[in-house]
Enzyme design. Structure first.
Site, PDB file in Angstrom:
ATOM      1  CG  HIS A 219      19.504  -7.742 -23.351  1.00 16.17           C
ATOM      2  ND1 HIS A 219      18.963  -6.680 -24.024  1.00 16.17           N
ATOM      3  CD2 HIS A 219      19.040  -7.648 -22.080  1.00 16.17           C
ATOM      4  CE1 HIS A 219      18.191  -5.980 -23.217  1.00 16.17           C
ATOM      5  NE2 HIS A 219      18.229  -6.542 -22.018  1.00 16.17           N
TER       6      HIS A 219
ATOM      7  CD  GLU B 225      17.564  -1.127 -19.639  1.00 12.67           C
ATOM      8  OE1 GLU B 225      16.570  -1.862 -19.438  1.00 12.67           O
ATOM      9  OE2 GLU B 225      18.666  -1.306 -19.084  1.00 12.67           O
TER      10      GLU B 225
ATOM     11  CG  HIS C  30      11.324  -5.231 -23.522  1.00  9.74           C
ATOM     12  ND1 HIS C  30      10.208  -5.953 -23.190  1.00  9.74           N
ATOM     13  CD2 HIS C  30      12.319  -5.732 -22.751  1.00  9.74           C
ATOM     14  CE1 HIS C  30      10.502  -6.835 -22.254  1.00  9.74           C
ATOM     15  NE2 HIS C  30      11.777  -6.727 -21.970  1.00  9.74           N
TER      16      HIS C  30
ATOM     17  CG  ASP D 130      15.930  -3.745 -11.909  1.00  9.53           C
ATOM     18  OD1 ASP D 130      17.124  -3.376 -11.941  1.00  9.53           O
ATOM     19  OD2 ASP D 130      15.292  -4.073 -12.924  1.00  9.53           O
TER      20      ASP D 130
ATOM     21  CB  SER E 144       8.859 -13.748 -13.163  1.00  7.22           C
ATOM     22  OG  SER E 144       8.548 -15.019 -13.677  1.00  7.22           O
TER      23      SER E 144
END
Length: 759
Positions: A60, A109, A111, A285, A330
């Site tokens: 990933h 993206e 998920h 980020d 997190s």
């Protein structure tokens, strides 16, 4: 687990104990990858170093199976029809100039696997992650989109994952106050057990506000701000998206991140004020791989040296070990590089927004990333070896043995309706099928108009938002992919995904400028899957080169399969375009009686992979429609010019379900019927899915002008009838009441999923 009572595995300890066994295989590393880490470091890694390499070298994060193929996108000219790309592949998100001093950043993206394990949080944190990517470029996020794919609508597991995923997308985006302006909801057997949750975000910035991710300036402080680090998401998407997903494998629930959209909203406003105050040198980020990613990427993109005191990281769980802190994903966290003289101002702004901020390190004059824990060094690595110089695999790929037989089994050989009545029944069957039925069960859970700048949203062909209130400058975005086309021919299928998204942006009245992609495929260890991937990336690159638009970034998601069943190859392509005045946008719905209905483009016998074959016959075989990118450009020019001149009352691309679906959707918008004259093979005209086509509704007094524009651009224009009445009527074939058809179209999803309140 906490580091005590065992001895802390420091760099010094690693040098003294080369024989110590480490759980590299359990962390997803291959034997040769572990040996390479030892070679890079000249010793065995510490546990903390192993944690960093394992997540950063995952599929990933490192793109180790795909980057040899993705390089071809870098060969494309990085310019748009309006000028140079301001930031492209390799940054958090692509940034393009849209004129008037404005720039737009956008990216999509995946998920996927987290959303299967924990549908709500997997989808919610997918939205949160892509929003932070946009924020990190210096932009204010202004809209989101969500291409979604599920197993069959009537499958029990679909009723488990779909409501949770939709609620997660809506819950997080709605709390952030971001309009959801588009996307897709697609059902297919191959997504059962492996739904696709792709998230796209668009942000707006002035040129001078662009920020990049790097750490430079010796002595500058490294500040971690936002939410505290917890045990949720340890390994997270880095692990979940980097191996074959097996329902019989170990429980993966603890790996799914937990989102807090209210914290993210504070983080957005705080970060934008930090940018405005000019107190940030570099920013990153914390998404996939968490602190491992942020520290190594910032250091490797800057001067190369960084020192971090890991025990200063604010924790929600004080029992976390250094390895767990480095691997935690997190949410709602950012890392900034700040000059010492700006530190007080930085901290004051964070305090104003009630966002916790802590100095965790500084930029050094060395060339290593050094991380200490309670005064002892547990990481001492070249940052580029972690962030950028991971393994590169040239996976074997080969055209599968079954491909020729699949392509030989064409839909053109399937039995067609023998009467007008049967043709009408098949129109109803296609229009009300799960993939083409009303998606308001999903979209009604999203706020599409918050902020007051939404111009177009679902079910329109493209989403559109206003960028500037005074000049009415705006942008349009669309995402598309027909996985059945990609299965039949992945090269052409990727190009058709691009062509449809390009066309959707164009029929809204906008000029397509740039591409982002989310390439969803099965296991890269399967040569047939890698052949599909190589063909799709090759096709996308060639098509972008011909259209003259760059790929500015995107995402690869591998291992999308359950057991031996891989998903349909699904190269989702997003296209962003600019419109100088959003008041000139063109809608898809019919608004009045008496307009001419005109089909732009050529209709051919192209049914394979289409909705009619799939819905009526459960068939997949043959070759997808032919790609003609020059025709797509010509069609786009016709619609944009006619739209700018105010000659159209509606425009709608022809794609899934062909003309039949476009006519139905046009009628559903305002209850305006259609009276059609389809003298030349009504069946083919209704269900062909030939590309480079659009349906226009043109007032009588503008008909000749539109005909002239089409002729000037060399685009075929065919009259198929007029708007009017309250029925969908094909002369000599069938008549269907529009209200009855719309009611059936609206019932499909609620019949399977129940009322929204029970979702």
């Amino acid at each position: 687990m906490p580091d005590s009572p065992r001895q802390l595995d420091t760099v010094a300890h690693a040098k003294e104990t080369p024989e110590r066994e480490l759980p590299w295989a359990e962390l997803g590393l291959k034997p040769d990858e572990y040996e390479r880490i030892v070679e890079i470091l000249g010793r065995r890694p510490t546990g903390a170093e192993l944690a960093m390499y394992s997540v950063m070298w995952s599929e990933h994060c490192s793109y180790k199976s795909s980057k040899v193929h993705l390089k071809k996108f870098g060969e494309l000219p990085q310019e748009t029809p309006l000028g140079k790309t301001l930031a492209g592949i390799g940054e958090n998100a692509g940034v393009i100039d849209i004129g008037q001093g404005y720039a737009v950043t956008f990216k999509v993206e995946s998920h996927n696997h987290p959303s299967y394990v924990e549908p709500y949080q997997g989808a919610a944190t997918g939205v949160g992650g892509i929003v932070r990517d946009i924020l990190a470029m210096g932009a204010r996020p202004v809209a989101v989109m969500d291409p979604l794919r599920f197993g069959p609508l009537d499958a029990p597991d679909t009723s488990r994952v779909l409501p949770g995923i939709v609620a997660g997308v809506g819950g997080y985006g709605n709390c952030l106050g971001l309009p959801n302006i588009g996307g897709e909801v697609v059902f297919d057997d191959t997504y059962l057990g492996n739904p696709l949750v792709n998230a796209l975000c668009v942000g707006v910035l002035r040129h001078e506000d662009l920020h990049l991710a790097f750490a430079s300036g010796v002595g500058n402080k490294v500040v971690l701000y936002g939410a505290r680090t917890g045990g949720d998401g340890i390994g997270g998407v880095s692990v979940l998206a980097s191996e074959t997903f097996d329902a019989d494998g170990p429980a993966k629930r603890p790996s799914v991140q937990v989102g807090d959209p209210f914290m993210e909203k504070l983080l957005i406003e705080c970060t934008l004020e930090l940018f405005a105050a000019k107190v940030v040198n570099g920013i990153q980020d914390l998404g996939g791989a968490g602190l491992s990613c942020a520290t190594s990427e910032l250091a490797s993109a800057g001067d190369g040296g960084m020192h971090v005191e890991l025990d200063t990281v604010p924790l929600r769980d004080p029992s976390l070990s250094p390895e767990e802190i480095l691997m935690s994903e997190s949410q709602e966290r950012m890392m900034a590089v700040v000059e010492p003289e700006h530190l007080d101002a930085f901290m004051a702004i964070c305090q104003k927004w009630d966002v916790e901020a802590v100095v965790v390190g500084e930029v050094t004059d060395g060339d290593h990333l050094v991380i200490d824990w309670h005064g002892e060094t547990i990481v001492d690595v070249p940052p580029r070896s972690v962030a950028h110089d991971g393994p590169t695999y040239e996976r074997p790929y080969a055209r599968p043995d079954w491909q020729d037989a699949l392509q030989a089994d064409t839909a053109e050989q399937l039995p067609r309706p023998s009467t007008g009545e049967e043709l009408g029944r098949q129109v109803v069957q296609v229009v009300t099928s799960p993939n083409l039925a009303d998606k308001s069960w999903v979209t009604d859970q999203y706020d599409r108009y918050v902020q007051g700048n939404t111009v177009l949203a679902q079910p329109e062909d493209a989403g559109m938002v206003r960028v500037d209130e005074s000049t009415h400058l705006g942008v349009a975005v669309s995402t598309d992919c027909n996985g059945r086309f990609a299965k039949l021919d992945p090269y052409a299928g990727a190009q058709l995904a691009l062509a449809e998204s390009f066309r959707n942006v164009a029929v809204s009245g906008a000029l397509p400028l740039a591409v982002t992609d989310c390439l969803n495929f099965g296991s890269p260890e399967d040569p047939a899957v890698m052949w599909q991937f190589e063909q799709a990336t090759h096709g996308l690159k060639d098509a972008c080169a011909e259209l003259g638009i760059p790929v500015t970034g995107g995402n690869v998601s591998f291992y999308n399969q359950t057991g031996e069943t891989a998903i349909l190859p699904t190269p989702v392509v997003g296209v962003l375009g600019v419109i100088e005045d959003v008041r000139q946008r063109v809608r898809q719905g019919f608004t009045r009686d008496g307009d001419h209905l005109l089909v732009l483009g050529d209709t051919r016998e192209e049914l394979s992979g289409g909705a009619w074959a799939h819905t009526v016959h459960g068939h997949l075989g043959g070759l997808p429609p032919a790609v003609d990118l020059a025709a797509e450009q010509a069609l786009a020019a016709v619609v944009r010019e006619a739209g700018r001149l105010g000659l159209l009352t509606s425009a709608h691309d022809l794609s899934d379900g062909g003309l039949a679906m476009a006519l139905a959707e046009g009628s559903f918008a305002h209850g305006v019927g259609v009276q059609l004259q389809l003298d030349d093979d009504p069946f083919l005209q209704l269900f062909s899915e030939s590309a480079a086509r659009a349906l226009l509704a043109v007032p009588e007094h503008h008909h000749d002008e539109v005909v002239q524009i089409a002729q000037e651009h060399g685009v075929t224009l065919t009259s198929v009838g007029r708007t009017g009445g309250c029925s969908f009527e094909v002369a000599g074939q069938f008549t269907i009441d529009v209200d009855d058809l719309r009611d059936a179209w609206r019932r499909t999803l609620p019949a399977a999923l129940g009322p929204i309140l029970e979702a």
